[in-house]
Scaffold this motif. Sequence first.
Motif, PDB file in Angstrom:
ATOM      1  N   ARG A  30       6.811   5.305  -3.711  1.00  0.00           N
ATOM      2  CA  ARG A  30       5.573   5.646  -4.423  1.00  0.00           C
ATOM      3  C   ARG A  30       4.439   4.706  -4.034  1.00  0.00           C
ATOM      4  O   ARG A  30       3.277   5.103  -4.034  1.00  0.00           O
ATOM      5  N   ASP A  31       4.767   3.458  -3.698  1.00  0.00           N
ATOM      6  CA  ASP A  31       3.735   2.522  -3.245  1.00  0.00           C
ATOM      7  C   ASP A  31       3.101   2.969  -1.927  1.00  0.00           C
ATOM      8  O   ASP A  31       2.012   2.509  -1.584  1.00  0.00           O
ATOM      9  N   LEU A  32       3.770   3.838  -1.200  1.00  0.00           N
ATOM     10  CA  LEU A  32       3.237   4.346   0.073  1.00  0.00           C
ATOM     11  C   LEU A  32       2.473   5.656  -0.088  1.00  0.00           C
ATOM     12  O   LEU A  32       1.921   6.175   0.876  1.00  0.00           O
ATOM     13  N   ARG A  33       2.420   6.200  -1.288  1.00  0.00           N
ATOM     14  CA  ARG A  33       1.710   7.476  -1.517  1.00  0.00           C
ATOM     15  C   ARG A  33       0.235   7.389  -1.146  1.00  0.00           C
ATOM     16  O   ARG A  33      -0.325   8.334  -0.598  1.00  0.00           O
ATOM     17  N   SER A  34      -0.387   6.255  -1.453  1.00  0.00           N
ATOM     18  CA  SER A  34      -1.816   6.115  -1.158  1.00  0.00           C
ATOM     19  C   SER A  34      -2.090   6.148   0.345  1.00  0.00           C
ATOM     20  O   SER A  34      -3.227   6.329   0.760  1.00  0.00           O
TER      21      SER A  34
ATOM     22  N   LEU B  40      10.510   0.049   5.802  1.00  0.00           N
ATOM     23  CA  LEU B  40       9.945   1.385   5.575  1.00  0.00           C
ATOM     24  C   LEU B  40       8.585   1.516   6.244  1.00  0.00           C
ATOM     25  O   LEU B  40       8.318   2.521   6.916  1.00  0.00           O
ATOM     26  N   GLU B  41       7.731   0.521   6.058  1.00  0.00           N
ATOM     27  CA  GLU B  41       6.407   0.573   6.697  1.00  0.00           C
ATOM     28  C   GLU B  41       6.522   0.704   8.207  1.00  0.00           C
ATOM     29  O   GLU B  41       5.781   1.464   8.825  1.00  0.00           O
ATOM     30  N   THR B  42       7.444  -0.038   8.804  1.00  0.00           N
ATOM     31  CA  THR B  42       7.635   0.009  10.254  1.00  0.00           C
ATOM     32  C   THR B  42       8.103   1.392  10.698  1.00  0.00           C
ATOM     33  O   THR B  42       7.556   1.979  11.632  1.00  0.00           O
ATOM     34  N   GLU B  43       9.121   1.925  10.024  1.00  0.00           N
ATOM     35  CA  GLU B  43       9.681   3.230  10.397  1.00  0.00           C
ATOM     36  C   GLU B  43       8.698   4.374  10.140  1.00  0.00           C
ATOM     37  O   GLU B  43       8.673   5.350  10.884  1.00  0.00           O
ATOM     38  N   LEU B  44       7.912   4.253   9.086  1.00  0.00           N
ATOM     39  CA  LEU B  44       7.011   5.341   8.698  1.00  0.00           C
ATOM     40  C   LEU B  44       5.612   5.203   9.283  1.00  0.00           C
ATOM     41  O   LEU B  44       4.786   6.102   9.115  1.00  0.00           O
TER      42      LEU B  44
ATOM     43  N   THR C  91      -1.298   6.813   6.855  1.00  0.00           N
ATOM     44  CA  THR C  91      -2.730   6.639   7.112  1.00  0.00           C
ATOM     45  C   THR C  91      -3.085   5.178   6.856  1.00  0.00           C
ATOM     46  O   THR C  91      -2.341   4.443   6.215  1.00  0.00           O
ATOM     47  N   GLU C  92      -4.229   4.778   7.362  1.00  0.00           N
ATOM     48  CA  GLU C  92      -4.705   3.418   7.131  1.00  0.00           C
ATOM     49  C   GLU C  92      -5.053   3.257   5.657  1.00  0.00           C
ATOM     50  O   GLU C  92      -5.464   4.184   4.999  1.00  0.00           O
TER      51      GLU C  92
END
Length: 127
Positions: free
Chosen positions: A33-37, A113-117, A122-123
């Motif tokens: 959910r922290d990556l939704r933005s 997760l950030e690396t894989e995704l 988006t920025e």
Amino acid sequence: MPHSNIDAKTRGRAKTLRRELTKAERQMWDLLRDLRSRGARFRRETPIGPYIADFAWLSARIIIEVDGDSHETEFGRKHDAQRDAFLTRQGFKVLRFDNADVIGCPDAIFTMLETELAPFLTEGVTP
């Protein structure tokens, strides 16, 4: 007429699983959910063919699995291999994380997760 090719039993099981997340799955859901933005649109306990993915970002073709002890048995490893092969044939990339790592090292999991995704995000600033 059914609106998809997902078996009613599988659909019902997925609905139950959405209500009964494990501690590690709740932790992973918070991370996702922290990556939704940044554009990540994961769904919980999503039926895909005969299987139910813990978390699926359908448009990016990414599945995230949070594995407990049952995945470390001979049967569990064999089942996971068959499942992953099916999902890969459907065009999905499957990422697996151990329960203990998700609970004990959430910052490291978030970085992975950030690396894989990254190709799909988006920025922006994560919360």
